[in-house]
Design a protein around this motif. Structure first.
Motif, PDB file in Angstrom:
ATOM      1  N   SER A   8      34.953   9.769  48.733  1.00 27.61           N
ATOM      2  CA  SER A   8      34.108  11.292  49.067  1.00 27.61           C
ATOM      3  C   SER A   8      34.244  11.059  50.538  1.00 27.61           C
TER       4      SER A   8
ATOM      5  N   TYR B 118      38.583  11.513  37.924  1.00 33.29           N
ATOM      6  CA  TYR B 118      37.405  11.264  38.896  1.00 33.29           C
ATOM      7  C   TYR B 118      36.574  12.511  39.470  1.00 33.29           C
ATOM      8  N   ARG B 119      37.839  13.277  40.494  1.00 34.38           N
ATOM      9  CA  ARG B 119      37.050  14.875  41.822  1.00 34.38           C
ATOM     10  C   ARG B 119      36.915  14.848  40.347  1.00 34.38           C
ATOM     11  N   GLU B 120      37.525  15.666  39.555  1.00 33.75           N
ATOM     12  CA  GLU B 120      36.364  16.824  38.685  1.00 33.75           C
ATOM     13  C   GLU B 120      34.753  16.291  38.240  1.00 33.75           C
ATOM     14  N   ASN B 121      34.537  15.056  37.650  1.00 40.45           N
ATOM     15  CA  ASN B 121      33.479  14.136  37.359  1.00 40.45           C
ATOM     16  C   ASN B 121      32.806  13.809  38.306  1.00 40.45           C
ATOM     17  N   ASN B 122      33.458  13.583  39.550  1.00 39.56           N
ATOM     18  CA  ASN B 122      32.088  13.511  41.157  1.00 39.56           C
ATOM     19  C   ASN B 122      32.288  14.254  41.606  1.00 39.56           C
ATOM     20  N   ASN B 123      32.276  15.692  41.188  1.00 37.15           N
ATOM     21  CA  ASN B 123      32.425  17.161  42.147  1.00 37.15           C
ATOM     22  C   ASN B 123      32.997  16.852  43.529  1.00 37.15           C
ATOM     23  N   LEU B 124      34.130  15.984  43.562  1.00 31.66           N
ATOM     24  CA  LEU B 124      34.656  15.854  44.763  1.00 31.66           C
ATOM     25  C   LEU B 124      35.816  16.495  45.584  1.00 31.66           C
ATOM     26  N   ASN B 125      36.004  16.489  46.871  1.00 30.63           N
ATOM     27  CA  ASN B 125      36.853  17.503  46.618  1.00 30.63           C
ATOM     28  C   ASN B 125      38.796  17.335  48.012  1.00 30.63           C
TER      29      ASN B 125
END
Ligand code: DX5
Ligand code: ZN
Length: 211
Positions: free
Chosen positions: A126, A159-166
């Protein structure tokens, strides 16, 4: 998908190789820096690198394969790079290093070797801008792409999609017009070195990667 060209293995001198890369539509010059500690070979003096790249036109994507990345950041910041990426395995001061790079308004990448458990990245995902997945053992160009990287980039994308990361996902090592197909759905940036720079027609090779 963006293309970052590594000049580590080339038919020409570093200077000429960089000039050739600058004449293509590559997105970045990938700058591999090795200290002869974290990886067996040493390939730079910091002052020479600053001189070599100070007039660059394409954005720089710096990949530090060094112990103690904190030591180099002040000098590398003079090059105004887009990314400075260091290795998860290289230092205990991961957060301190991330913060130092960010203080210069440079984007931060964290890189992981093929044998390191991908879960070790999780605490930092993050707070970084990029994850660089090594698809060969770091240290040399021209090695064979490791197929186990395919699953690693897929996990990072999910993981990026599921956790709304960039964070962006970058892959480095053994990328050519065949291996890129195995990962292109899950990456944002592909590093390619010898496939491009051991040829005489850089733009043609880049076009093949973008196909
Ligand atoms: C390996 C470097 C790579 C390498 C890529 O330690 O980090 O960037 O130069 O070269 P190829 O594409 O030849 O594997
Ligand atoms: Zn690299």
């Amino acid at each position: 998908m963006e293309i970052s060209v590594s000049y580590l293995s080339s038919l020409y001198s570093k200077e000429k190789t960089i000039m050739n890369i600058e004449s293509t539509n590559a997105n970045y010059i990938h700058v591999d820096l090795m200290d002869g500690g974290f990886v067996p070979k040493k390939n730079f003096e910091i002052n020479d690198i600053v001189k070599l790249l100070k007039n660059h036109e394409l954005p720089l994507d710096i990949h530090l394969m060094v112990f103690d990345p904190l030591l180099y950041i002040d000098d590398l910041a003079k090059l105004n790079p887009t990314y400075i990426t260091f290795h998860l395995e290289a230092t205990k001061d991961i957060v301190k290093t991330i913060e130092k790079i960010k203080r210069y308004n440079i984007k931060v990448g964290l890189s992981i070797k093929p044998e390191t458990n991908i879960l070790e990245l999780m605490p930092y995902l993050s707070i970084v801008d990029l994850v660089l997945v090594m698809s060969v053992e770091p240290g040399a160009g021209g090695q064979k792409f490791l197929d186990k990287s395919i699953n690693r980039v897929e996990i990072l994308k999910t993981y990026r999609e599921n956790n709304n990361l960039n964070y962006k996902i970058e892959i480095d090592g053994g990328i050519n017009d065949e291996t890129i197909k195995k990962v292109s759905a899950n990456i944002d940036i592909a590093v390619s070195g010898s496939f491009i720079c051991m040829s005489k027609s850089y733009q043609e090779k880049i076009n093949l990667l973008r196909k």
